[in-house]
Design a protein around this motif. Structure first.
Motif, short mmCIF file in Angstrom:
data_model
loop_
_atom_site.label_atom_id
_atom_site.label_comp_id
_atom_site.label_asym_id
_atom_site.label_seq_id
_atom_site.Cartn_x
_atom_site.Cartn_y
_atom_site.Cartn_z
N LEU A 55 3.36 9.03 5.42
CA LEU A 55 2.53 8.25 6.33
C LEU A 55 2.43 8.91 7.69
O LEU A 55 1.57 8.54 8.50
N GLN A 61 1.85 4.25 -1.31
CA GLN A 61 1.43 4.13 0.08
C GLN A 61 0.04 4.76 0.28
O GLN A 61 -0.81 4.22 0.98
N THR A 105 -2.63 2.45 -1.10
CA THR A 105 -2.98 1.31 -0.24
C THR A 105 -3.92 1.72 0.88
O THR A 105 -4.82 0.97 1.26
N LEU A 106 -3.75 2.94 1.42
CA LEU A 106 -4.62 3.39 2.50
C LEU A 106 -6.04 3.68 1.99
O LEU A 106 -7.02 3.49 2.71
N MET A 158 -7.38 -0.26 0.99
CA MET A 158 -7.27 -1.43 1.87
C MET A 158 -8.60 -1.80 2.53
O MET A 158 -9.50 -0.97 2.67
N ARG A 198 -0.27 -3.36 8.09
CA ARG A 198 0.60 -3.57 6.94
C ARG A 198 0.20 -4.80 6.14
O ARG A 198 0.40 -4.84 4.92
N GLU A 251 -2.84 -5.66 5.44
CA GLU A 251 -3.90 -5.22 4.52
C GLU A 251 -3.34 -4.39 3.37
O GLU A 251 -3.83 -4.47 2.24
N LYS A 252 -2.31 -3.59 3.65
CA LYS A 252 -1.68 -2.80 2.59
C LYS A 252 -1.00 -3.71 1.56
O LYS A 252 -1.09 -3.47 0.35
N VAL A 303 -3.43 -5.21 -0.91
CA VAL A 303 -3.78 -4.29 -2.00
C VAL A 303 -2.72 -4.34 -3.09
O VAL A 303 -3.02 -4.48 -4.28
N ILE A 310 7.34 1.10 6.88
CA ILE A 310 7.09 0.20 5.75
C ILE A 310 7.82 -1.12 5.94
O ILE A 310 9.03 -1.14 6.15
N GLU A 363 5.99 -4.77 1.54
CA GLU A 363 5.37 -3.61 0.90
C GLU A 363 6.29 -3.03 -0.16
O GLU A 363 5.87 -2.68 -1.27
#
Length: 488
Positions: A180, A243, A246-247, A250, A262, A264-265, A268, A434, A438
């Motif tokens: 990340l 991870q 999710t990006l 999202m 986070r 929004e992640k 997902v 994180i 998550e």
């Protein structure tokens, strides 16, 4: 620096591989770049019976090997930040010694500090317990940095989190995933949300499927003790690849503040369709590397590596398929793939669009126009869009061309992922760290696969080192015209 910047940094596991290869070089580069606060104190905590001079000799040896642009002048300046503290992580007296060092004169309480746990996961809880017993958890701004893995399944992750929260608040815990911190990963957010034409086609109406690949050419090196228990699914898919997924998937967050991003992640991860027990083999495949050739060098198979049991069925390769059941992505497969002893070290996101709705060129020598791609390479960095143009000449023939949208200009320096994340820890920015929910939902996604493979202890398919994995990896794909994109 920000007023919330913490200038006391304690490294547990300061003589280990993680500290030597990643953490210490990152701190050194920050110092060379003038990004380390002048008043920063770095405490190297270790059990070796060293004084500061012996530590500096070790530090120099590691930086000469792992830090780019090492110079004696910069090193001498860097050493002024360090103090070595000898101690066992289970010894309360060592933490009292640490407390005395971190408490300013005239005060009875230590200043807020960053405690970086570059240690094996089994030692996370004992260290946190000792820090709490020594009173380091009283200062709200104290920060605990924890490396993956965060547990080895859903149940152990929940237990670890419960233990951590007994002593420190969630706001004080920084779970780090260095992927990340990569600038190209953050550039993915800009690419998506700052460009209206891109966001308009970023959905099931235009995208056929998404591929996320993290390939490593190396083997397990000296990590057999950890890796043979973990395997590629736990080591890479549950964290790094999830991870990135999710990006990619999202929704636009209301802001780039830590919790907004986070939230929004997590949405997902919660939307990923659960895999039934009966469907695990249709959604996931595992394999193990055998002997082969990497960069013209013969390398042994996984079962022949030092410290690995001959009958091990630990996976070094995973290919898996997931669906995100929401309005944007319903029906679009996300293919995730990772493996060791593959031909190259690379990380990429390859997004293939649907076929054009009408084949206009049936009456020409063009046999077929392939769909367009967006190709995002995390390592090495690049961002490309693949489209088709007509070849020069009288006949109607086409060829693919790549529009290169890479953002780094000549002479612009690259900030290492660890360097970026360390600065965020010092300044209290949690956007790229994180949150536990998550972790929890990522484990929920992969737990059915872990349980199914845990019952299969007699056999695992193999692939030759130096290949892109087993041929069977295509079996999880939905359509015959879908294939793994190896070259970016």
């Amino acid at each position: 620096m920000d007023e919330h910047c913490i200038c006391q940094f304690v490294i547990f596991g300061s003589t280990g591989d993680l500290a030597s290869k990643k953490l210490l070089p990152a701190l050194y580069h920050l110092k060379c770049a003038g990004r380390l606060p002048p008043e920063m104190r770095i405490i190297a905590f270790g059990r070796r019976p060293w004084n500061d001079k012996a530590w500096q000799e070790f530090l120099k040896e590691q930086l000469e090997h792992y830090a780019e642009g090492f110079t004696a002048d910069h090193f001498a300046d860097f050493c002024t930040h360090f103090h070595y503290v000898e101690g066992e992580i289970h010894d309360p007296a060592a933490y009292q010694k640490l407390r005395k060092i971190l408490t300013p004169k005239g005060s009875t309480e230590p200043d807020p500090s960053i405690f970086y746990l570059a240690i094996r996961p089994a030692d996370f809880v004992p260290v946190v317990q000792q820090l709490s017993a020594a009173g380091f958890n009283k200062e709200a701004d104290t920060r605990i940095v924890i490396e993956k893995p965060f547990g080895d399944d859903l149940e152990s992750a929940m237990q670890l989190n419960e233990q951590l929260h007994r002593h420190f608040k969630e706001e004080q815990i920084y779970r780090i995933d260095h992927y990340l911190g990569k600038e190209i990963v953050q550039n993915l957010l800009v690419f998506r949300f700052a460009n209206l034409p891109i966001e308009a086609i970023w959905n099931r109406n235009y995208i056929d499927h998404v591929q996320i690949t993290v390939a490593e050419s190396g083997g397990i090196e000296n990590r057999a003790g950890y890796y043979d228990q973990a395997g590629a699914l736990r080591d890479m898919v549950q964290n790094h690849l999830m991870q990135i997924l999710t990006l990619v998937a999202m929704e636009p967050p209301p802001s780039l503040e830590a919790d907004a991003l986070r939230d929004e992640k997590v949405k997902v991860l919660r939307s990923i369709r659960p895999i039934p027990k009966s469907a695990v083999h249709a959604h996931a495949l595992r394999a193990q590397y055998g002997p082969g050739v990497i960069e013209e060098q013969h390398v042994p198979g996984y079962a022949d590596e030092a410290g690995v049991a001959k009958n091990s069925v630990t996976e070094t390769f995973v290919a898996a398929k997931f669906y995100i059941d929401n309005w944007r992505w319903r029906g679009v497969p996300f293919y995730l793939r990772t493996g060791k002893r593959l031909p190259a070290k690379t990380s990429s996101v390859a997004i293939r669009f649907r076929h054009t709705p009408q084949q206009l060129f049936r009456e020409t020598p063009i046999e077929r126009i392939e769909p367009n791609w967006i190709l995002l390479s995390l390592e090495p960095e690049s961002l490309k869009i693949e489209i088709y143009v007509k070849e020069p000449g009288l006949e109607m023939r086409v060829r693919p061309v790549q529009l290169n949208a890479s953002y780094r200009r000549d002479g612009e320096e690259e900030l290492d992922a660890y360097e970026a994340l360390l600065l965020d820890v010092m300044e209290g920015d949690k956007a790229l760290f994180i949150r536990f929910d998550e972790v929890e939902w990522a484990w929920r996604v992969v737990d059915p696969i872990i349980k199914a493979w845990g019952r299969e202890v007699d056999y695992i398919i193999t692939y030759p080192a130096g290949s892109w994995g087993p041929d069977e990896a295509t079996r999880i794909m939905d359509k015959e015209d879908q294939y793994w994109r190896n070259q970016i």
